[in-house]
Scaffold this active site. Sequence first.
Site, PDB file in Angstrom:
ATOM      1  N   SER A 161       0.858  -1.179   0.000  1.00  0.00           N
ATOM      2  CA  SER A 161       0.000   0.000   0.000  1.00  0.00           C
ATOM      3  C   SER A 161       0.893   1.227   0.000  1.00  0.00           C
ATOM      4  O   SER A 161       1.745   1.362  -0.870  1.00  0.00           O
ATOM      5  CB  SER A 161      -0.950  -0.046   1.207  1.00  0.00           C
ATOM      6  N   HIS A 188      -2.294  -1.130  -3.464  1.00  0.00           N
ATOM      7  CA  HIS A 188      -3.320  -0.118  -3.248  1.00  0.00           C
ATOM      8  C   HIS A 188      -2.778   1.244  -3.665  1.00  0.00           C
ATOM      9  O   HIS A 188      -1.737   1.686  -3.173  1.00  0.00           O
ATOM     10  CB  HIS A 188      -3.738  -0.085  -1.777  1.00  0.00           C
ATOM     11  N   ASP A 281      -5.122  -5.041   5.387  1.00  0.00           N
ATOM     12  CA  ASP A 281      -5.576  -5.870   4.272  1.00  0.00           C
ATOM     13  C   ASP A 281      -4.608  -7.030   4.064  1.00  0.00           C
ATOM     14  O   ASP A 281      -3.394  -6.860   4.080  1.00  0.00           O
ATOM     15  CB  ASP A 281      -5.667  -5.035   2.994  1.00  0.00           C
TER      16      ASP A 281
END
Length: 342
Positions: A161, A188, A281
């Site tokens: 991310s 992400h 996540d």
Amino acid sequence: MIRLLLVTTSSDLADWTATALRTDPSMNLVGIARDGEQALAMSVDLQPDVVAVEFGLSGGDSADTVKEIMIASPRPVVVIAGHESGGGTSERVLEAGALAVIASPVMDDDSSMSKFLSTLRAMAQVMVVRQRRRKRRQETETEPVGGELQRPASVVGIAASTGGPAALRSILAALPTAFPVPILIVQHISDGFIEGVAARLDATVPLAVRIAVDGECLRPGYVYLAPDGRQLGLSGKTRIRVVDDAPLDAFRPSATYLFRAIADCFKEEALAVVLTGMGEDGIAGLADIRRRGGRIIAQDESTSAVFGMPKAAILAGLADYVLPLEAIADKLVALTSKSGSG
């Protein structure tokens, strides 16, 4: 109070940002720098909580400005892109250490203003690490939970991310062209930028890097990134599955979705890597990999731009290896090699 330093040569962007901040009593614009040199000096003197740098800084280079700030006075840096800016060249500022590229606020658009401010607030809370002009290889690592011999991994799944594009480039650049297994990645990032990330990686690392396509055959030495707004999975051990399945824990693409797919298809031959990023996540998917006998690498705190996702994996007891960024590529080679199990 969140203290913001803005770096821009655009009077319009300065006015728009000042107008947006007036609607948020929790933020304060402490200064406006007009070039990279001034930005560095003001970052040191004013000690802002977050720095926002104009993308395509007139008369200078946004990536160089970000890099110098992260070397001399490390703090969260966000790059503000105009609505006409594409993702291809924005990858350079992410590699330099910027946490995110966000769209400039649109006047009289409450949604745009709200998203702009919420991103600045979130990035101001991130703990960043100092960039160095020369990276020294770190040889130490946390040993795996279990030392037993295993079959080599047949697939690698990676989740990243905030700070991920730079970390991915560091790892992929250190892998051999003949890397023996495919690599699937959930990164992400703001919509519209993943194709630019893929294109820059493809141009700068030894492996072939592309956006995953539904039904495509998995090939060793190829890297597949999840496309915007879709889930990345597998159809057996040979084909990619890209679908519009529902978000998992608000994520689409979701690292958990990918990790569950490689756990189901590859079982003990699955290998997952959790890199720098905010949030948790991927944790549920990592648990599936662990239950199936696969292995898990987490990036360590000292080299993570944001120690959120790796920390969650470590605290959950799911990481077999906790490694500095510079050691991850070698570990991937070792764990996928037929001559050893790592």
